[in-house]
Scaffold this active site. Sequence first.
Site, PDB file in Angstrom:
ATOM      1  N   ARG A   1      83.700  53.752  69.372  1.00 21.47           N
ATOM      2  CA  ARG A   1      82.531  52.997  69.830  1.00 21.47           C
ATOM      3  C   ARG A   1      82.571  51.520  69.437  1.00 21.47           C
ATOM      4  O   ARG A   1      81.787  50.722  69.930  1.00 21.47           O
ATOM      5  CB  ARG A   1      81.244  53.659  69.322  1.00 21.47           C
TER       6      ARG A   1
ATOM      7  N   THR B   1      85.756  66.795  57.919  1.00 23.93           N
ATOM      8  CA  THR B   1      85.680  66.027  56.666  1.00 23.93           C
ATOM      9  C   THR B   1      86.330  66.752  55.478  1.00 23.93           C
ATOM     10  O   THR B   1      86.931  66.105  54.619  1.00 23.93           O
ATOM     11  CB  THR B   1      84.222  65.659  56.342  1.00 23.93           C
TER      12      THR B   1
ATOM     13  N   GLY C   1      73.396  65.942  59.001  1.00 27.00           N
ATOM     14  CA  GLY C   1      73.323  67.250  58.357  1.00 27.00           C
ATOM     15  C   GLY C   1      72.029  67.316  57.541  1.00 27.00           C
ATOM     16  O   GLY C   1      71.634  66.330  56.915  1.00 27.00           O
TER      17      GLY C   1
ATOM     18  N   GLU D   1      74.783  71.221  59.599  1.00 29.56           N
ATOM     19  CA  GLU D   1      75.005  70.186  60.607  1.00 29.56           C
ATOM     20  C   GLU D   1      74.025  70.390  61.762  1.00 29.56           C
ATOM     21  O   GLU D   1      73.660  71.529  62.082  1.00 29.56           O
ATOM     22  CB  GLU D   1      76.451  70.244  61.108  1.00 29.56           C
TER      23      GLU D   1
ATOM     24  N   TYR E   1      88.038  11.820  58.150  1.00 30.06           N
ATOM     25  CA  TYR E   1      88.901  12.970  57.861  1.00 30.06           C
ATOM     26  C   TYR E   1      89.777  12.654  56.647  1.00 30.06           C
ATOM     27  O   TYR E   1      90.546  11.689  56.669  1.00 30.06           O
ATOM     28  CB  TYR E   1      89.804  13.300  59.062  1.00 30.06           C
TER      29      TYR E   1
ATOM     30  N   ASN F   1      97.871  12.532  58.119  1.00 32.67           N
ATOM     31  CA  ASN F   1      98.659  13.327  57.172  1.00 32.67           C
ATOM     32  C   ASN F   1      99.749  14.153  57.834  1.00 32.67           C
ATOM     33  O   ASN F   1     100.518  14.812  57.161  1.00 32.67           O
ATOM     34  CB  ASN F   1      97.723  14.278  56.395  1.00 32.67           C
ATOM     35  N   TYR F   2      99.843  14.102  59.161  1.00 29.96           N
ATOM     36  CA  TYR F   2     100.711  15.047  59.868  1.00 29.96           C
ATOM     37  C   TYR F   2     101.462  14.318  60.971  1.00 29.96           C
ATOM     38  O   TYR F   2     100.853  13.578  61.753  1.00 29.96           O
ATOM     39  CB  TYR F   2      99.793  16.131  60.463  1.00 29.96           C
TER      40      TYR F   2
HETATM   41  C1  UD1 Z   1      78.921  63.671  58.395  1.00 28.63           C
HETATM   42  C2  UD1 Z   1      78.341  64.871  57.632  1.00 28.63           C
HETATM   43  C3  UD1 Z   1      76.855  64.964  57.905  1.00 28.63           C
HETATM   44  C4  UD1 Z   1      76.178  63.667  57.491  1.00 28.63           C
HETATM   45  C5  UD1 Z   1      76.841  62.474  58.205  1.00 28.63           C
HETATM   46  C6  UD1 Z   1      76.313  61.181  57.636  1.00 28.63           C
HETATM   47  C7  UD1 Z   1      80.114  66.553  57.511  1.00 28.63           C
HETATM   48  C8  UD1 Z   1      80.613  67.823  58.063  1.00 28.63           C
HETATM   49  N1  UD1 Z   1      78.991  66.075  58.095  1.00 28.63           N
HETATM   50  O1  UD1 Z   1      78.775  63.960  59.785  1.00 28.63           O
HETATM   51  O2  UD1 Z   1      76.300  66.026  57.191  1.00 28.63           O
HETATM   52  O3  UD1 Z   1      74.811  63.717  57.780  1.00 28.63           O
HETATM   53  O4  UD1 Z   1      78.263  62.480  57.999  1.00 28.63           O
HETATM   54  O5  UD1 Z   1      76.791  60.118  58.392  1.00 28.63           O
HETATM   55  O6  UD1 Z   1      80.695  66.018  56.594  1.00 28.63           O
HETATM   56  N2  UD1 Z   1      86.655  61.657  58.951  1.00 28.63           N
HETATM   57  C9  UD1 Z   1      88.004  61.725  58.746  1.00 28.63           C
HETATM   58  N3  UD1 Z   1      88.696  62.781  59.220  1.00 28.63           N
HETATM   59  C10 UD1 Z   1      88.107  63.815  59.875  1.00 28.63           C
HETATM   60  C11 UD1 Z   1      86.713  63.738  60.082  1.00 28.63           C
HETATM   61  C12 UD1 Z   1      86.007  62.674  59.605  1.00 28.63           C
HETATM   62  O7  UD1 Z   1      88.586  60.809  58.134  1.00 28.63           O
HETATM   63  O8  UD1 Z   1      88.812  64.752  60.257  1.00 28.63           O
HETATM   64  C13 UD1 Z   1      85.894  60.510  58.428  1.00 28.63           C
HETATM   65  C14 UD1 Z   1      85.324  59.653  59.548  1.00 28.63           C
HETATM   66  O9  UD1 Z   1      86.200  58.581  59.860  1.00 28.63           O
HETATM   67  C15 UD1 Z   1      84.028  59.139  58.904  1.00 28.63           C
HETATM   68  C16 UD1 Z   1      83.623  60.251  57.965  1.00 28.63           C
HETATM   69  O10 UD1 Z   1      84.788  61.002  57.726  1.00 28.63           O
HETATM   70  O11 UD1 Z   1      84.231  57.977  58.149  1.00 28.63           O
HETATM   71  C17 UD1 Z   1      82.518  61.126  58.533  1.00 28.63           C
HETATM   72  O12 UD1 Z   1      82.931  61.751  59.712  1.00 28.63           O
HETATM   73  P1  UD1 Z   1      82.000  61.875  60.974  1.00 28.63           P
HETATM   74  O13 UD1 Z   1      82.761  62.521  62.060  1.00 28.63           O
HETATM   75  O14 UD1 Z   1      81.339  60.592  61.276  1.00 28.63           O
HETATM   76  O15 UD1 Z   1      80.928  62.914  60.427  1.00 28.63           O
HETATM   77  P2  UD1 Z   1      79.468  63.141  60.978  1.00 28.63           P
HETATM   78  O16 UD1 Z   1      79.535  64.052  62.128  1.00 28.63           O
HETATM   79  O17 UD1 Z   1      78.785  61.846  61.151  1.00 28.63           O
END
Ligand code: UD1
Length: 455
Positions: free
Chosen positions: A18, A84, A144, A158, A352, A372-373
Amino acid sequence: MSQRSCLSIILAAGEGTRMKSAMPKVLHAIAGLPMVAHVVKAAEAAGATALALVIGHGAEEMRKAAQKFAPRAETFVQERRLGTAHAVLAAREAISKDYDDILVMFGDTPLIDAGVLAAARQKLAEGAAVAVIGFRPPNPTGYGRLVEKGGRLAAIREEKDCSEAEKKIGFCNAGMMAVAGKHALRLLDKVGNSNAKGEFYLTDIVEIAGAEGLDVVATEASFESALGINNRAELAEAEGIWQGRRRREAMLSGVTLIAPETVYFSHDTEIGADTIVEPNVWFGPGVKIASGARIHAFSHIEGATIASNCDVGPFARLRPGADLKQKAKVGNFCEIKQATIEEGAKVNHLTYIGDARVGAGANIGAGTITCNYDGYSKFFTDIGEGAFVGSNSSLVAPLTIGKGGYIASGSVITESVPDDALAFGRARQKTLPGKGRELRERFASAAAAKKRVAE
Ligand code: UD1
Ligand code: MG
């Protein structure tokens, strides 16, 4: 708590579609510093002794950037984004090193403050196995929910997995949490993916730990400090909040901001008490200002050092390497780059000064340019103490103007000028009495003759 070791795992593998950007989302800047670097700073301020950065999308660019803002961080690549918990486990090797505390953080929540993280760590010190950071967003949709039973945190659900009743809960998961190191790997390895999204949810460790009879608690952060950034509108919102906090901090530490909402700071701006900043001033990175200076309106300042009681602007541009000593004055429409303006020297109008030193008490006239240049290399100009450079002079570097040297205005100076010498670098004026009128009459009759021919 300071003796407890702490690993901060920062999740930053997301694509950030996004943002509509060729650059990984977490490298977009707030106050001139990548978002993820703000997160690193907060982790360090909360006592993290080690850092693990989980990257995926744009891994090479991320690694390169991390060398600058977090040289101590170890990077781990999450090849496929499976949730996550899966992301945290990419840092398995670091987690298995027996840290007391593990702080899981997101690379896209740049406003997180160290106090919130320290409070979660404190819960671990008091015996909790998991301390979740919760918050109350104005609109909980998409977050969540923290499901409590009998006054205890029982689960994080979630949005997609919530019952209608659970959707009404306003206390949400900010995403970050602290986990006791001795339990972390075991809990994470128990996480499965049988949920609406088919992902391995970090949040599932709450229920898993509860089932093991471990203590799970929630702490609360402000909505602002847990703000996650997904697009450039949110990036600007976070920038606004950051600037607001910094302006307030500056004012409370003794800096006068006449129109605070128009002054922009960088992440590293240093500014002393009793300095007055007029409206519409921009501070880029690397600016240090001592006390009692005045920065007039519409000045653009980066990489500059400004000593006490200096006067800058209006409409001044100070570029990297500008070093103003006490009571120096740089006035309107002047640009200073890689140059020292010694104590009490004045560069007041339309000038300058680049790759130069202007000696103490020297006076640089309006429209002076250090040349200067030559298109290939930069050359130095040294202007002695108390020198006077007349208006509209070009100082062709390399060049030295001695102490007390005096340059006639309109000069092009190509050779060094000794102490106390007077130098002219222009043709002498010639005045011919009556010649002005004679010339005008000649031109007028020539024009009249031309007009007659045309008719
Ligand atoms: C997550 C939480 C949710 C919380 C919300 C807050 C979980 C399952 N859910 O949801 O409870 O309310 O954040 O914003 O944790 N990322 C990775 N690899 C992955 C997945 C995610 O690096 O495989 C990173 C993303 O880049 C991001 C962060 O983890 O920085 C959170 O992931 P995102 O997909 O945004 O989780 P949400 O669905 O927003
Ligand atoms: Mg998110």
